[in-house]
Design a protein around this motif. Structure first.
Motif, mmCIF file in Angstrom:
data_model
loop_
_atom_site.group_PDB
_atom_site.id
_atom_site.type_symbol
_atom_site.label_atom_id
_atom_site.label_comp_id
_atom_site.label_asym_id
_atom_site.label_seq_id
_atom_site.Cartn_x
_atom_site.Cartn_y
_atom_site.Cartn_z
ATOM 1 N N ASP A 69 19.275 8.998 -5.341
ATOM 2 C CA ASP A 69 20.146 7.988 -5.969
ATOM 3 C C ASP A 69 19.411 6.655 -6.099
ATOM 4 N N ILE A 70 18.714 6.285 -5.021
ATOM 5 C CA ILE A 70 17.998 4.996 -5.034
ATOM 6 C C ILE A 70 16.920 5.025 -6.116
ATOM 7 N N SER A 71 16.184 6.139 -6.121
ATOM 8 C CA SER A 71 15.100 6.284 -7.087
ATOM 9 C C SER A 71 15.644 6.244 -8.524
ATOM 10 N N ASP A 72 16.762 6.954 -8.776
ATOM 11 C CA ASP A 72 17.362 6.956 -10.125
ATOM 12 C C ASP A 72 17.825 5.556 -10.514
ATOM 13 N N PHE A 73 18.481 4.878 -9.565
ATOM 14 C CA PHE A 73 19.015 3.548 -9.871
ATOM 15 C C PHE A 73 17.890 2.592 -10.269
ATOM 16 N N SER A 74 16.714 2.799 -9.634
ATOM 17 C CA SER A 74 15.598 1.862 -9.884
ATOM 18 C C SER A 74 14.980 2.030 -11.277
ATOM 19 N N GLU A 75 15.243 3.152 -11.909
ATOM 20 C CA GLU A 75 14.723 3.434 -13.257
ATOM 21 C C GLU A 75 13.201 3.396 -13.318
ATOM 22 N N LEU A 76 12.546 3.676 -12.181
ATOM 23 C CA LEU A 76 11.077 3.566 -12.169
ATOM 24 C C LEU A 76 10.384 4.863 -12.606
ATOM 25 N N GLY A 77 11.144 5.948 -12.725
ATOM 26 C CA GLY A 77 10.566 7.215 -13.187
ATOM 27 C C GLY A 77 9.401 7.646 -12.314
ATOM 28 N N SER B 114 15.834 -12.375 -11.771
ATOM 29 C CA SER B 114 15.318 -13.183 -12.877
ATOM 30 C C SER B 114 14.100 -12.553 -13.532
ATOM 31 N N VAL B 115 13.505 -11.550 -12.895
ATOM 32 C CA VAL B 115 12.269 -10.997 -13.444
ATOM 33 C C VAL B 115 12.448 -9.625 -14.091
ATOM 34 N N GLY B 116 13.598 -8.982 -13.846
ATOM 35 C CA GLY B 116 13.801 -7.656 -14.441
ATOM 36 C C GLY B 116 14.157 -7.772 -15.926
ATOM 37 N N ASP B 117 14.197 -6.618 -16.609
ATOM 38 C CA ASP B 117 14.599 -6.685 -18.012
ATOM 39 C C ASP B 117 16.117 -6.839 -18.100
ATOM 40 N N GLN B 118 16.602 -7.197 -19.276
ATOM 41 C CA GLN B 118 18.013 -7.577 -19.414
ATOM 42 C C GLN B 118 18.983 -6.451 -19.079
ATOM 43 N N THR B 119 18.608 -5.208 -19.466
ATOM 44 C CA THR B 119 19.552 -4.111 -19.202
ATOM 45 C C THR B 119 19.680 -3.877 -17.699
ATOM 46 N N PHE B 120 18.545 -3.975 -16.999
ATOM 47 C CA PHE B 120 18.624 -3.767 -15.556
ATOM 48 C C PHE B 120 19.397 -4.908 -14.900
ATOM 49 N N ASN C 55 0.802 -1.222 0.000
ATOM 50 C CA ASN C 55 0.000 0.000 0.000
ATOM 51 C C ASN C 55 0.838 1.276 0.000
ATOM 52 N N LEU C 56 2.126 1.136 0.220
ATOM 53 C CA LEU C 56 2.995 2.322 0.219
ATOM 54 C C LEU C 56 3.567 2.542 -1.175
ATOM 55 N N THR C 57 3.903 3.795 -1.450
ATOM 56 C CA THR C 57 4.520 4.096 -2.753
ATOM 57 C C THR C 57 5.973 3.621 -2.744
ATOM 58 N N GLY C 58 6.606 3.686 -3.908
ATOM 59 C CA GLY C 58 8.010 3.317 -3.994
ATOM 60 C C GLY C 58 8.858 4.167 -3.049
ATOM 61 N N LEU C 59 8.598 5.496 -3.081
ATOM 62 C CA LEU C 59 9.377 6.407 -2.222
ATOM 63 C C LEU C 59 9.174 6.074 -0.749
ATOM 64 N N GLU C 60 7.897 5.819 -0.385
ATOM 65 C CA GLU C 60 7.612 5.502 1.027
ATOM 66 C C GLU C 60 8.288 4.192 1.442
ATOM 67 N N ASN C 61 8.329 3.235 0.510
ATOM 68 C CA ASN C 61 9.016 1.976 0.816
ATOM 69 C C ASN C 61 10.515 2.204 1.030
ATOM 70 N N LEU D 35 12.977 -1.987 -7.642
ATOM 71 C CA LEU D 35 12.926 -1.158 -6.442
ATOM 72 C C LEU D 35 13.661 -1.855 -5.283
ATOM 73 N N GLY D 36 13.340 -3.134 -5.074
ATOM 74 C CA GLY D 36 13.954 -3.887 -3.970
ATOM 75 C C GLY D 36 15.468 -3.923 -4.104
ATOM 76 N N PHE D 37 15.935 -4.154 -5.317
ATOM 77 C CA PHE D 37 17.384 -4.232 -5.538
ATOM 78 C C PHE D 37 18.041 -2.881 -5.252
#
Ligand SMILES: Nc1ncnc2c1ncn2[C@@H]1O[C@H](COP(=O)(O)OP(=O)(O)OP(=O)(O)O)[C@@H](O)[C@H]1O
Length: 365
Positions: free
Chosen positions: A168-176, A214-220, A141-147, A194-196
């Motif tokens: 930095d965390i937010s940028d690394f996650s590439e979640l925009g 195993s579930v992220g895209d190849q570039t990530f 129920n929390l947003t990415g930032l709140e997590n 996000l977890g990583f």
């Protein structure tokens, strides 16, 4: 299982054969598995001896009540997710964890991270662990930032430290923009990103990564693997579960092969991967009914396993002192980490509480 099938499923290169499915530490040492030796003289980071996990399979209300009333003697069906796993991991080790579905990999990693309590055994961990698993650790129920904030606070970071690194965390996650969305709207790949990102910025001593790549895209995945290589170069200790054998090969030095709740082999990655591939090849050429019998027999062994069997195996271990053996056996006998005194105190405490409630109801008005 009939004798014919028994013969058919006798595995190649298996010194134990079908009837000796457990590999005690002593046997592992005799077999000279490299994972059991500290080649680099690095300090011991994680040490497990006869780690077990017993799951309750019964779910009916009666079974639950029975278990609460008589925890030492319940008829509930049991399933041993881990049947007494022993291993040593040293500082700087990067350990791959492989095995077929349902073999106990996540169970072990969750125990190492503290997310799950082992049923018995002796586990020593020197340092702070951080579990990275796609399937837990994030609040839906929390947003990415709140997590990010929550997890960082839980790891003991101050608000200032969190403010300094949240971008930095937010940028690394590439979640925009999705970083401001509740995590329940994320795909498994987005959760993994996000977890990583949170985990690598927390700089833990021991990283535990469960299928998260195993579930992220190849570039990530590539970026994440590079980040992990930085951790490896910095001498961190890493556990890495993956079904992608290429990733295990590229990234790890040692590998644990867990099979139906047992540590089937532990050693240098090249050797263990080859053994696992040989086994997979052997398994795949079996007829379907033999495969079914093979799996059913091993699952049944996980149902039938008991503390007595474990006690007998511990008694054979030549690498434990008698005092260590007694301690592990005593823990097993009473079901987990609780000693007889703990049980007695728990019962006495419950009795006093019930008495106090009754006393209040009848005399306190
Ligand atoms: N809460 C639970 N209650 C009962 N059984 C469980 C529970 N959690 C796991 N198990 C069982 O324990 C065994 C080991 O599960 P675990 O998730 O550790 O395997 P795994 O090797 O990580 O599998 P996968 O590769 O599919 O992720 C499985 O047979 C599973 O069904």
């Amino acid at each position: 299982m009939t004798e014919d099938i028994k013969k058919a499923v006798y595995e190649p290169n298996d010194p134990r054969g079908l009837d000796e499915p457990f590999l005690p530490v002593s046997v592992a040492k005799q077999l000279d598995l490299p994972g059991n030796h500290n080649n680099s003289e690095a300090p011991l980071k994680v040490s497990g001896r006869y780690i077990t996990k017993e799951y309750d399979m019964g779910t009916s209300r009666n079974e639950k009540i029975q278990a609460i009333l008589n925890p030492l003697k319940s008829d509930k069906e049991k399933f041993w997710g881990l049947k007494g796993i022993s291993f040593d991991v040293f500082e700087g080790d990067v350990v791959g964890v492989i095995g077929v579905n349902g073999s106990g990999k996540s169970t072990l990693l969750n125990i190492l991270s503290g997310a799950l309590a082992e049923t018995s055994g002796r586990l020593k961990i020197k340092g702070q662990t951080s579990l990275l698993s796609v399937w837990d650790g994030l609040r839906d129920n929390l947003t990415g930032l709140e997590n990010i904030r929550l997890k960082s606070l839980m790891m003991g970071l101050s608000n200032k430290e969190i403010d300094d690194q949240i971008d930095d965390i937010s940028d690394f996650s590439e979640l925009g923009k999705f970083i401001k969305q509740p995590v329940k709207n994320y795909s498994s790949g987005m959760r993994s990103k996000l977890g990583f990102s949170i985990a690598v910025h927390q700089d833990p001593d021991i990283m535990i990564i469960d299928e998260a790549l195993s579930v992220g895209d190849q570039t990530f995945t590539r970026k994440a693997l590079n980040k992990m290589k930085e951790f490896k170069a910095a001498g961190k200790t890493i556990f890495f579960v993956s079904h992608a054998l290429g990733q295990i090969e590229e990234f790890t030095d040692k590998t644990m092969w867990i099979q139906y709740g047992e540590l089937r082999a532990y050693g240098d990655t090249e050797t263990i991967l080859q053994e696992y591939k040989d086994w997979t090849k052997w398994y795949n050429q079996l007829d379907d009914d033999v495969k079914k019998s093979y799996v059913a027999a091993r699952k049944q062994a996980q149902n039938d396993f008991n503390r007595q069997q474990l006690t007998e195996r511990i008694a054979l271990d030549q690498h434990l002192t008698n005092t260590e053996k007694k301690k592990i056996v005593r823990d097993n006998a009473v079901g987990g980490r609780l000693s007889w005194w703990n049980w007695l105190l728990a019962f006495a405490g419950t009795g006093i509480l019930i008495y106090a409630v009754y006393a209040y109801m009848y005399f306190g008005r």
